[in-house]
Design a protein around this motif. Structure first.
Motif, PDB file in Angstrom:
ATOM      1  N   ARG A  13       0.825  -1.214   0.000  1.00  0.00           N
ATOM      2  CA  ARG A  13       0.000   0.000   0.000  1.00  0.00           C
ATOM      3  C   ARG A  13       0.855   1.259   0.000  1.00  0.00           C
ATOM      4  O   ARG A  13       0.664   2.145  -0.814  1.00  0.00           O
ATOM      5  CB  ARG A  13      -0.933   0.010   1.201  1.00  0.00           C
ATOM      6  CG  ARG A  13      -2.005  -1.034   1.095  1.00  0.00           C
ATOM      7  CD  ARG A  13      -3.004  -0.907   2.196  1.00  0.00           C
ATOM      8  NE  ARG A  13      -4.058  -1.909   2.047  1.00  0.00           N
ATOM      9  CZ  ARG A  13      -4.898  -2.224   2.998  1.00  0.00           C
ATOM     10  NH1 ARG A  13      -4.836  -1.628   4.174  1.00  0.00           N
ATOM     11  NH2 ARG A  13      -5.824  -3.135   2.792  1.00  0.00           N
ATOM     12  N   GLU A  33       3.299  -0.642   4.692  1.00  0.00           N
ATOM     13  CA  GLU A  33       1.943  -1.034   5.050  1.00  0.00           C
ATOM     14  C   GLU A  33       1.457  -1.920   3.913  1.00  0.00           C
ATOM     15  O   GLU A  33       1.541  -1.547   2.746  1.00  0.00           O
ATOM     16  CB  GLU A  33       1.043   0.189   5.181  1.00  0.00           C
ATOM     17  CG  GLU A  33      -0.373  -0.163   5.557  1.00  0.00           C
ATOM     18  CD  GLU A  33      -1.252   1.053   5.688  1.00  0.00           C
ATOM     19  OE1 GLU A  33      -2.427   0.953   5.264  1.00  0.00           O
ATOM     20  OE2 GLU A  33      -0.788   2.072   6.182  1.00  0.00           O
ATOM     21  N   ASP A  35      -1.403  -5.231   2.512  1.00  0.00           N
ATOM     22  CA  ASP A  35      -2.750  -5.773   2.621  1.00  0.00           C
ATOM     23  C   ASP A  35      -2.781  -6.826   3.722  1.00  0.00           C
ATOM     24  O   ASP A  35      -1.894  -7.668   3.799  1.00  0.00           O
ATOM     25  CB  ASP A  35      -3.148  -6.399   1.283  1.00  0.00           C
ATOM     26  CG  ASP A  35      -4.604  -6.756   1.230  1.00  0.00           C
ATOM     27  OD1 ASP A  35      -4.990  -7.744   1.887  1.00  0.00           O
ATOM     28  OD2 ASP A  35      -5.366  -6.063   0.539  1.00  0.00           O
ATOM     29  N   TYR A  80      -4.863  -2.726   9.200  1.00  0.00           N
ATOM     30  CA  TYR A  80      -3.690  -2.744   8.341  1.00  0.00           C
ATOM     31  C   TYR A  80      -2.682  -3.740   8.883  1.00  0.00           C
ATOM     32  O   TYR A  80      -2.818  -4.252   9.982  1.00  0.00           O
ATOM     33  CB  TYR A  80      -3.058  -1.351   8.223  1.00  0.00           C
ATOM     34  CG  TYR A  80      -2.504  -0.822   9.524  1.00  0.00           C
ATOM     35  CD1 TYR A  80      -1.169  -0.970   9.843  1.00  0.00           C
ATOM     36  CD2 TYR A  80      -3.321  -0.178  10.443  1.00  0.00           C
ATOM     37  CE1 TYR A  80      -0.654  -0.504  11.032  1.00  0.00           C
ATOM     38  CE2 TYR A  80      -2.819   0.310  11.633  1.00  0.00           C
ATOM     39  CZ  TYR A  80      -1.489   0.143  11.921  1.00  0.00           C
ATOM     40  OH  TYR A  80      -0.983   0.617  13.097  1.00  0.00           O
ATOM     41  N   ARG A  82       1.713  -4.438   8.917  1.00  0.00           N
ATOM     42  CA  ARG A  82       3.031  -3.906   8.614  1.00  0.00           C
ATOM     43  C   ARG A  82       3.970  -5.029   8.234  1.00  0.00           C
ATOM     44  O   ARG A  82       3.896  -6.117   8.796  1.00  0.00           O
ATOM     45  CB  ARG A  82       3.609  -3.171   9.819  1.00  0.00           C
ATOM     46  CG  ARG A  82       2.969  -1.867  10.096  1.00  0.00           C
ATOM     47  CD  ARG A  82       3.654  -1.176  11.233  1.00  0.00           C
ATOM     48  NE  ARG A  82       2.969   0.082  11.509  1.00  0.00           N
ATOM     49  CZ  ARG A  82       3.231   0.846  12.538  1.00  0.00           C
ATOM     50  NH1 ARG A  82       4.148   0.486  13.404  1.00  0.00           N
ATOM     51  NH2 ARG A  82       2.588   1.967  12.711  1.00  0.00           N
TER      52      ARG A  82
END
Length: 99
Positions: A13, A33, A35, A80, A82
């Motif tokens: 992202r 970040e 998916d 989200y 990481r």
């Protein structure tokens, strides 16, 4: 609605630029970040394809949900995931291109 895996271009992202992320740049590690449905293998493939680098390892972190208030309404922040990506020696990703 089906829960299908995202395509390689949709997995990453955005890069995260935080204090910890800038400290990790010294170790050739980058924070993105990604998916939430993406696996470590998907993330490694996407990074290698998008930036043409060799990925050594991928560590992921799925933070817990945090409550968010807006007036009298209570909800949760957007979910989200990481990913901390370690690159091979000599490879780099230009996060801050020359202006």
């Amino acid at each position: 609605m089906t829960n299908t895996a995202p395509t390689l271009a949709d997995i990453i992202r955005r890069p995260l630029v935080t204090e910890k992320a800038t400290l990790l740049l010294e170790n050739n590690q980058y924070v993105f970040e990604v998916d939430p449905r993406a696996t470590k293998f998907d993330i490694a493939d996407a990074i290698e394809e998008l930036f043409e680098v060799k990925v050594v390892s991928v560590n992921t972190y799925n933070p817990p949900k945090k409550k968010r208030r807006y007036g009298r309404f209570v909800g949760n922040r957007a979910h989200y995931k990481r990913a901390i990506v370690t690159l091979a020696a000599g490879d780099s990703i230009p996060l801050f291109p020359d202006l």
